[in-house]
Design a protein around this motif. Structure first.
Motif, PDB file in Angstrom:
ATOM      1  N   ALA A  57       6.453  16.183  -9.792  1.00 41.48           N
ATOM      2  CA  ALA A  57       7.170  17.234  -9.056  1.00 41.48           C
ATOM      3  C   ALA A  57       8.375  16.657  -8.311  1.00 41.48           C
ATOM      4  O   ALA A  57       9.448  17.272  -8.274  1.00 41.48           O
ATOM      5  CB  ALA A  57       6.219  17.915  -8.069  1.00 41.48           C
ATOM      6  N   ALA A  58       8.220  15.461  -7.726  1.00 43.95           N
ATOM      7  CA  ALA A  58       9.315  14.845  -6.967  1.00 43.95           C
ATOM      8  C   ALA A  58      10.479  14.487  -7.883  1.00 43.95           C
ATOM      9  O   ALA A  58      11.647  14.691  -7.522  1.00 43.95           O
ATOM     10  CB  ALA A  58       8.817  13.600  -6.242  1.00 43.95           C
ATOM     11  N   VAL A  59      10.172  13.972  -9.068  1.00 46.32           N
ATOM     12  CA  VAL A  59      11.230  13.601 -10.009  1.00 46.32           C
ATOM     13  C   VAL A  59      11.989  14.836 -10.477  1.00 46.32           C
ATOM     14  O   VAL A  59      13.232  14.851 -10.506  1.00 46.32           O
ATOM     15  CB  VAL A  59      10.642  12.836 -11.203  1.00 46.32           C
ATOM     16  CG1 VAL A  59      11.691  12.659 -12.301  1.00 46.32           C
ATOM     17  CG2 VAL A  59      10.121  11.467 -10.764  1.00 46.32           C
ATOM     18  N   LEU A  60      11.254  15.881 -10.846  1.00 48.35           N
ATOM     19  CA  LEU A  60      11.904  17.097 -11.344  1.00 48.35           C
ATOM     20  C   LEU A  60      12.720  17.783 -10.244  1.00 48.35           C
ATOM     21  O   LEU A  60      13.866  18.179 -10.467  1.00 48.35           O
ATOM     22  CB  LEU A  60      10.844  18.060 -11.889  1.00 48.35           C
ATOM     23  CG  LEU A  60      10.085  17.589 -13.137  1.00 48.35           C
ATOM     24  CD1 LEU A  60       9.035  18.617 -13.539  1.00 48.35           C
ATOM     25  CD2 LEU A  60      11.040  17.327 -14.297  1.00 48.35           C
ATOM     26  N   LEU A  61      12.127  17.919  -9.058  1.00 52.37           N
ATOM     27  CA  LEU A  61      12.843  18.569  -7.956  1.00 52.37           C
ATOM     28  C   LEU A  61      14.019  17.723  -7.497  1.00 52.37           C
ATOM     29  O   LEU A  61      15.116  18.256  -7.243  1.00 52.37           O
ATOM     30  CB  LEU A  61      11.881  18.811  -6.789  1.00 52.37           C
ATOM     31  CG  LEU A  61      12.482  19.468  -5.544  1.00 52.37           C
ATOM     32  CD1 LEU A  61      13.026  20.860  -5.881  1.00 52.37           C
ATOM     33  CD2 LEU A  61      11.461  19.557  -4.421  1.00 52.37           C
ATOM     34  N   GLY A  62      13.821  16.412  -7.377  1.00 49.47           N
ATOM     35  CA  GLY A  62      14.902  15.531  -6.955  1.00 49.47           C
ATOM     36  C   GLY A  62      16.066  15.561  -7.928  1.00 49.47           C
ATOM     37  O   GLY A  62      17.232  15.604  -7.522  1.00 49.47           O
ATOM     38  N   TRP A  63      15.754  15.537  -9.225  1.00 50.68           N
ATOM     39  CA  TRP A  63      16.810  15.575 -10.246  1.00 50.68           C
ATOM     40  C   TRP A  63      17.588  16.888 -10.176  1.00 50.68           C
ATOM     41  O   TRP A  63      18.818  16.899 -10.289  1.00 50.68           O
ATOM     42  CB  TRP A  63      16.194  15.388 -11.629  1.00 50.68           C
ATOM     43  CG  TRP A  63      17.187  15.360 -12.735  1.00 50.68           C
ATOM     44  CD1 TRP A  63      17.542  16.383 -13.560  1.00 50.68           C
ATOM     45  CD2 TRP A  63      17.980  14.233 -13.145  1.00 50.68           C
ATOM     46  NE1 TRP A  63      18.501  15.983 -14.460  1.00 50.68           N
ATOM     47  CE2 TRP A  63      18.783  14.666 -14.228  1.00 50.68           C
ATOM     48  CE3 TRP A  63      18.081  12.919 -12.712  1.00 50.68           C
ATOM     49  CZ2 TRP A  63      19.672  13.812 -14.867  1.00 50.68           C
ATOM     50  CZ3 TRP A  63      18.974  12.073 -13.349  1.00 50.68           C
ATOM     51  CH2 TRP A  63      19.759  12.520 -14.415  1.00 50.68           C
ATOM     52  N   ASN A 103      -0.818  13.178   0.687  1.00 52.06           N
ATOM     53  CA  ASN A 103       0.251  12.217   0.967  1.00 52.06           C
ATOM     54  C   ASN A 103       0.526  11.461  -0.330  1.00 52.06           C
ATOM     55  O   ASN A 103      -0.372  10.803  -0.863  1.00 52.06           O
ATOM     56  CB  ASN A 103      -0.203  11.259   2.065  1.00 52.06           C
ATOM     57  CG  ASN A 103       0.849  10.223   2.418  1.00 52.06           C
ATOM     58  OD1 ASN A 103       1.773   9.947   1.655  1.00 52.06           O
ATOM     59  ND2 ASN A 103       0.707   9.613   3.576  1.00 52.06           N
ATOM     60  N   PRO A 104       1.736  11.536  -0.893  1.00 56.19           N
ATOM     61  CA  PRO A 104       2.007  10.901  -2.189  1.00 56.19           C
ATOM     62  C   PRO A 104       1.669   9.420  -2.227  1.00 56.19           C
ATOM     63  O   PRO A 104       1.276   8.893  -3.282  1.00 56.19           O
ATOM     64  CB  PRO A 104       3.512  11.134  -2.377  1.00 56.19           C
ATOM     65  CG  PRO A 104       3.831  12.307  -1.532  1.00 56.19           C
ATOM     66  CD  PRO A 104       2.911  12.240  -0.354  1.00 56.19           C
ATOM     67  N   ALA A 105       1.810   8.727  -1.095  1.00 50.60           N
ATOM     68  CA  ALA A 105       1.531   7.289  -1.075  1.00 50.60           C
ATOM     69  C   ALA A 105       0.046   6.981  -1.145  1.00 50.60           C
ATOM     70  O   ALA A 105      -0.341   5.870  -1.530  1.00 50.60           O
ATOM     71  CB  ALA A 105       2.137   6.652   0.174  1.00 50.60           C
ATOM     72  N   SER A 106      -0.808   7.932  -0.780  1.00 46.03           N
ATOM     73  CA  SER A 106      -2.248   7.680  -0.758  1.00 46.03           C
ATOM     74  C   SER A 106      -2.784   7.353  -2.151  1.00 46.03           C
ATOM     75  O   SER A 106      -3.572   6.424  -2.317  1.00 46.03           O
ATOM     76  CB  SER A 106      -2.986   8.896  -0.183  1.00 46.03           C
ATOM     77  OG  SER A 106      -2.625   9.121   1.154  1.00 46.03           O
ATOM     78  N   GLY A 166      -1.462  12.377  -6.432  1.00 45.98           N
ATOM     79  CA  GLY A 166      -0.285  11.517  -6.387  1.00 45.98           C
ATOM     80  C   GLY A 166       0.518  11.564  -7.676  1.00 45.98           C
ATOM     81  O   GLY A 166       1.761  11.592  -7.650  1.00 45.98           O
ATOM     82  N   LEU A 167      -0.163  11.578  -8.811  1.00 52.98           N
ATOM     83  CA  LEU A 167       0.533  11.662 -10.107  1.00 52.98           C
ATOM     84  C   LEU A 167       1.266  13.003 -10.240  1.00 52.98           C
ATOM     85  O   LEU A 167       2.419  13.051 -10.703  1.00 52.98           O
ATOM     86  CB  LEU A 167      -0.462  11.487 -11.254  1.00 52.98           C
ATOM     87  CG  LEU A 167      -1.012  10.071 -11.455  1.00 52.98           C
ATOM     88  CD1 LEU A 167      -2.156  10.087 -12.469  1.00 52.98           C
ATOM     89  CD2 LEU A 167       0.084   9.120 -11.927  1.00 52.98           C
ATOM     90  N   ALA A 168       0.594  14.070  -9.841  1.00 50.64           N
ATOM     91  CA  ALA A 168       1.223  15.398  -9.919  1.00 50.64           C
ATOM     92  C   ALA A 168       2.441  15.475  -9.000  1.00 50.64           C
ATOM     93  O   ALA A 168       3.491  16.021  -9.380  1.00 50.64           O
ATOM     94  CB  ALA A 168       0.204  16.478  -9.554  1.00 50.64           C
ATOM     95  N   GLU A 169       2.321  14.913  -7.806  1.00 50.42           N
ATOM     96  CA  GLU A 169       3.438  14.945  -6.860  1.00 50.42           C
ATOM     97  C   GLU A 169       4.585  14.052  -7.330  1.00 50.42           C
ATOM     98  O   GLU A 169       5.750  14.339  -7.025  1.00 50.42           O
ATOM     99  CB  GLU A 169       2.956  14.512  -5.476  1.00 50.42           C
ATOM    100  CG  GLU A 169       2.069  15.541  -4.813  1.00 50.42           C
ATOM    101  CD  GLU A 169       1.540  15.087  -3.467  1.00 50.42           C
ATOM    102  OE1 GLU A 169       1.263  15.951  -2.623  1.00 50.42           O
ATOM    103  OE2 GLU A 169       1.390  13.862  -3.264  1.00 50.42           O
ATOM    104  N   THR A 170       4.276  13.006  -8.065  1.00 54.26           N
ATOM    105  CA  THR A 170       5.337  12.154  -8.614  1.00 54.26           C
ATOM    106  C   THR A 170       6.181  12.932  -9.612  1.00 54.26           C
ATOM    107  O   THR A 170       7.419  12.892  -9.574  1.00 54.26           O
ATOM    108  CB  THR A 170       4.739  10.919  -9.293  1.00 54.26           C
ATOM    109  OG1 THR A 170       4.032  10.136  -8.333  1.00 54.26           O
ATOM    110  CG2 THR A 170       5.831  10.063  -9.941  1.00 54.26           C
TER     111      THR A 170
END
Length: 293
Positions: free
Chosen positions: A273-279, A241-244, A267-271
């Motif tokens: 990934a989220a920025v790259l995928l979201g962009w 869970n990214p928030a964990s 969490g850092l890795a998912e952050t």
């Protein structure tokens, strides 16, 4: 659709390669869509617009309510009371060491408040501003960051309360100097997810209906009211869970509690990934938002 005019667009649309643009075609401003219009420099260039949108959303949210900004205090207090009753009274109280449970839960609630409000608002951003999206060349990226700005006041209130509680309980230590970096981590992580959720919410209305479900169920799968290690063998699953990871880092910084290194690393890795995928997703869909909404 948000097309970019080009001199050769009219010729291309007429089916004659290299043909000169006629006066009629020139007067009609015939255009073709481009595959991508969002650029990295737009993140800073759109600051005045996103600041205006964020302030507008905050004013609209509290202007017509009887209690106004007092809700910034009442909502976290109500949530804290519910979490305290659910996790420390109705069930076996989690082991939080020397840290009072209310202070422990308050720090987790600070992170969760920002996460749940962002996820709830983001899918509706483009739909709520559909007239602007359809009729103006307003940078769509500004709506995303405006969403993050509009939910900063609740985060600020709970964060200040968390710091004061940590000071009163004697838990605040030198680790608190890392808090500015951890706040930026939370905002950047949610910026990445907001890019993705906003784009999907503009294209698929299912995202708007799904967001409340994620928020309602998410608090039970996020270590807000309990330590992540209290989940036993399920702790490794909760770490994804990214928030964990953010909550673990905040509790280490404000309360001096030993963090779960695996959850923070994930969490850092998912952050990232989220920025790259979201962009990527937002950039690919941005030129057709006016058609979708």
């Amino acid at each position: 659709m948000s097309p970019t005019p080009t001199p050769t667009a009219a010729a291309a649309s007429s089916g004659v390669s290299g043909a000169p643009v006629t006066p009629i075609e020139d007067a009609l401003h015939v255009t073709v869509p481009v595959p991508r219009r969002v650029r990295l420099r737009d993140i800073w260039a759109t600051f005045p617009v996103r600041w205006m949108l964020g302030r507008r959303d905050v004013k609209i949210k509290y202007k017509q309510s009887a209690l106004g900004p007092l809700w910034l205090v009442l909502q976290p207090v109500a949530m804290l009371a519910a979490i305290t009753i659910a996790f420390s009274k109705a069930t076996t109280a989690p082991d939080t060491g020397d840290v009072p449970y209310v202070v422990f839960a308050l720090v987790g609630l600070a992170v969760w408040t920002y996460v749940q409000m962002t996820i709830t608002v983001a899918p509706q951003t483009l739909v709520a501003n559909q007239q602007v999206v359809r009729r103006s060349p307003c940078p769509r990226l500004a709506f995303v960051t405006g969403t993050l700005i509009s939910v900063l006041p609740p985060l600020g209130v709970v964060l200040v309360a968390s710091v004061l509680a940590a000071v009163i309980s004697g838990s605040l230590g030198i680790e608190a100097l890392a808090m500015p970096v951890l706040i930026v981590w939370l905002i950047v992580m949610m910026w990445g997810f907001t890019l993705l959720v906003t784009a999907l919410g503009g294209r698929f209305r299912d995202a708007v209906a799904l967001a409340p479900v994620i928020v309602q169920a998410g608090i039970f799968f996020t270590p807000v009211g309990y330590p992540i290690d209290a989940a036993g063998s399920f702790a490794k699953v909760l770490a994804f869970n990214p928030a964990s990871g953010v909550i673990e880092a905040w509790r280490w910084s404000l309360l001096g509690m030993a963090p779960d290194g695996f959850a923070i690393a994930v969490g850092l890795a998912e952050t990232v990934a989220a920025v790259l995928l979201g962009w990527y997703v937002f950039g690919r869909m941005e030129t057709r938002f006016s058609d979708y909404v």
